[in-house]
Design a protein around this motif. Structure first.
Motif, PDB file in Angstrom:
ATOM      1  N   ILE A  15       0.967  -1.180   0.077  1.00 33.61           N
ATOM      2  CA  ILE A  15       0.055  -0.090   0.078  1.00 33.61           C
ATOM      3  C   ILE A  15       0.975   1.199   0.040  1.00 33.61           C
ATOM      4  N   ALA A  16       1.750   1.159   0.749  1.00 34.65           N
ATOM      5  CA  ALA A  16       2.687   2.615   1.024  1.00 34.65           C
ATOM      6  C   ALA A  16       3.508   2.573  -0.191  1.00 34.65           C
ATOM      7  N   LYS A  17       3.965   1.395  -0.919  1.00 36.89           N
ATOM      8  CA  LYS A  17       4.894   1.736  -2.094  1.00 36.89           C
ATOM      9  C   LYS A  17       3.987   2.577  -3.060  1.00 36.89           C
ATOM     10  N   LYS A  18       2.833   2.577  -3.080  1.00 38.56           N
ATOM     11  CA  LYS A  18       2.061   3.246  -4.063  1.00 38.56           C
ATOM     12  C   LYS A  18       1.844   4.952  -3.756  1.00 38.56           C
ATOM     13  N   ILE A  19       2.488   5.320  -2.711  1.00 33.33           N
ATOM     14  CA  ILE A  19       2.342   6.668  -2.591  1.00 33.33           C
ATOM     15  C   ILE A  19       3.329   7.544  -3.580  1.00 33.33           C
ATOM     16  N   PRO A  20       2.431   8.399  -4.226  1.00 31.20           N
ATOM     17  CA  PRO A  20       3.213   9.187  -5.219  1.00 31.20           C
ATOM     18  C   PRO A  20       4.358   9.940  -4.897  1.00 31.20           C
ATOM     19  N   GLY A  21       5.372  10.178  -5.342  1.00 32.46           N
ATOM     20  CA  GLY A  21       6.787  10.715  -5.306  1.00 32.46           C
ATOM     21  C   GLY A  21       7.745  10.051  -4.545  1.00 32.46           C
ATOM     22  N   LEU A  22       7.227   8.865  -3.970  1.00 33.00           N
ATOM     23  CA  LEU A  22       8.036   7.848  -3.133  1.00 33.00           C
ATOM     24  C   LEU A  22       9.263   7.425  -4.154  1.00 33.00           C
ATOM     25  N   ARG A  23      10.529   7.530  -3.664  1.00 35.15           N
ATOM     26  CA  ARG A  23      11.668   7.223  -4.655  1.00 35.15           C
ATOM     27  C   ARG A  23      12.439   5.987  -4.019  1.00 35.15           C
ATOM     28  N   LEU A  25      11.396   6.503   4.189  1.00 27.22           N
ATOM     29  CA  LEU A  25      10.753   6.565   2.887  1.00 27.22           C
ATOM     30  C   LEU A  25      11.545   7.843   2.179  1.00 27.22           C
ATOM     31  N   THR A  26      11.783   7.795   0.984  1.00 30.79           N
ATOM     32  CA  THR A  26      12.670   8.876   0.379  1.00 30.79           C
ATOM     33  C   THR A  26      11.982   9.587  -0.818  1.00 30.79           C
ATOM     34  N   PHE A  27      11.900  10.846  -0.608  1.00 28.66           N
ATOM     35  CA  PHE A  27      11.162  11.603  -1.798  1.00 28.66           C
ATOM     36  C   PHE A  27      12.204  12.831  -2.142  1.00 28.66           C
ATOM     37  N   ASP A  28      11.992  13.639  -3.078  1.00 28.85           N
ATOM     38  CA  ASP A  28      12.463  14.430  -3.616  1.00 28.85           C
ATOM     39  C   ASP A  28      12.495  15.915  -2.658  1.00 28.85           C
ATOM     40  N   ILE A  81       6.807  14.893   0.275  1.00 25.68           N
ATOM     41  CA  ILE A  81       6.163  13.984   1.117  1.00 25.68           C
ATOM     42  C   ILE A  81       4.687  14.622   1.540  1.00 25.68           C
ATOM     43  N   GLU A  82       4.696  15.829   1.855  1.00 27.19           N
ATOM     44  CA  GLU A  82       3.449  16.249   2.148  1.00 27.19           C
ATOM     45  C   GLU A  82       2.248  16.146   1.164  1.00 27.19           C
ATOM     46  N   LYS A  83       2.620  16.204  -0.136  1.00 25.32           N
ATOM     47  CA  LYS A  83       1.642  15.805  -1.402  1.00 25.32           C
ATOM     48  C   LYS A  83       1.336  14.397  -1.208  1.00 25.32           C
ATOM     49  N   GLY A  84       2.153  13.680  -1.267  1.00 25.32           N
ATOM     50  CA  GLY A  84       2.114  12.220  -1.218  1.00 25.32           C
ATOM     51  C   GLY A  84       1.014  11.662   0.003  1.00 25.32           C
ATOM     52  N   LEU A  85       1.295  12.222   1.162  1.00 22.66           N
ATOM     53  CA  LEU A  85       0.633  11.780   2.442  1.00 22.66           C
ATOM     54  C   LEU A  85      -0.953  12.373   2.205  1.00 22.66           C
ATOM     55  N   GLY A 100      -1.707   7.899  -0.141  1.00 14.62           N
ATOM     56  CA  GLY A 100      -1.188   8.294   1.262  1.00 14.62           C
ATOM     57  C   GLY A 100      -2.088   8.274   2.250  1.00 14.62           C
ATOM     58  N   LYS A 101      -3.371   8.418   1.911  1.00 12.76           N
ATOM     59  CA  LYS A 101      -4.340   8.344   3.087  1.00 12.76           C
ATOM     60  C   LYS A 101      -4.808   6.937   3.119  1.00 12.76           C
ATOM     61  N   ALA A 102      -4.746   6.197   2.284  1.00 14.06           N
ATOM     62  CA  ALA A 102      -4.880   4.626   2.332  1.00 14.06           C
ATOM     63  C   ALA A 102      -3.751   3.987   3.362  1.00 14.06           C
ATOM     64  N   ALA A 103      -2.347   4.519   3.185  1.00 15.81           N
ATOM     65  CA  ALA A 103      -1.323   3.965   4.031  1.00 15.81           C
ATOM     66  C   ALA A 103      -1.613   4.495   5.336  1.00 15.81           C
ATOM     67  N   ALA A 104      -1.975   5.782   5.714  1.00 11.03           N
ATOM     68  CA  ALA A 104      -2.172   6.226   6.704  1.00 11.03           C
ATOM     69  C   ALA A 104      -3.391   5.407   7.780  1.00 11.03           C
ATOM     70  N   ALA A 105      -4.310   5.282   6.866  1.00 12.33           N
ATOM     71  CA  ALA A 105      -5.441   4.613   7.618  1.00 12.33           C
ATOM     72  C   ALA A 105      -5.193   3.031   8.057  1.00 12.33           C
ATOM     73  N   ASP A 106      -4.395   2.445   7.170  1.00 14.59           N
ATOM     74  CA  ASP A 106      -3.826   1.151   7.341  1.00 14.59           C
ATOM     75  C   ASP A 106      -3.064   0.899   8.603  1.00 14.59           C
ATOM     76  N   LEU A 107      -2.495   1.986   9.201  1.00 13.31           N
ATOM     77  CA  LEU A 107      -1.687   1.744  10.534  1.00 13.31           C
ATOM     78  C   LEU A 107      -2.532   1.164  11.580  1.00 13.31           C
ATOM     79  N   ALA A 108      -3.740   1.522  11.560  1.00 12.58           N
ATOM     80  CA  ALA A 108      -4.526   1.136  12.683  1.00 12.58           C
ATOM     81  C   ALA A 108      -4.619  -0.342  12.675  1.00 12.58           C
ATOM     82  N   ASN A 109      -4.421  -1.001  11.530  1.00 15.01           N
ATOM     83  CA  ASN A 109      -4.724  -2.476  11.372  1.00 15.01           C
ATOM     84  C   ASN A 109      -3.301  -3.226  11.750  1.00 15.01           C
TER      85      ASN A 109
END
Length: 102
Positions: free
Chosen positions: A28-36, A60-63, A68-72, A77-86
């Motif tokens: 899920i997290a690897k799909k965050i836009p901008g992730l390098r 996680l490295t970005f340009d 990072i803020e755009k990706g989150l 990014g919202k899906a990755a954040a929501a998944d933390l609760a799991n």
């Protein structure tokens, strides 16, 4: 460059954490836009004083910090954040920052 650090506290069941983290959360997290680049600690996380209370640290490295803020804020990014609760019930700390060579 900029980095986001996720520091996961040691869970009650580390094997179950690892199964979920690598099998579900990482894809899920690897799909965050901008992730390098996506790196994780391998083995025990230590401190100068001995063993820490962290099970895993992800970097996680970005340009840029803006990326990072755009990706989150993206759906991915919202899906990755929501998944933390799991799986991160023992606690997770997130930090992000720009980097520079010194």
């Amino acid at each position: 460059m900029a980095q986001m650090i996720a520091m996961y506290r040691t869970p009650a069941d580390p094997a179950a954490f690892d199964r979920y983290y690598f099998g579900t959360h990482v894809p899920i997290a690897k799909k965050i836009p901008g992730l390098r680049q996506y790196e994780v600690s391998d083995g025990r996380v230590g401190t100068p004083g001995g063993v820490s209370d962290y099970h895993l640290i992800a970097t996680l490295t970005f340009d840029s910090r803006g990326d990072i803020e755009k990706g989150l804020e993206s759906p991915e990014g919202k899906a990755a954040a929501a998944d933390l609760a799991n799986f991160a019930g023992a606690g997770v700390e997130l930090y992000f920052y720009d980097t520079k060579d010194v």
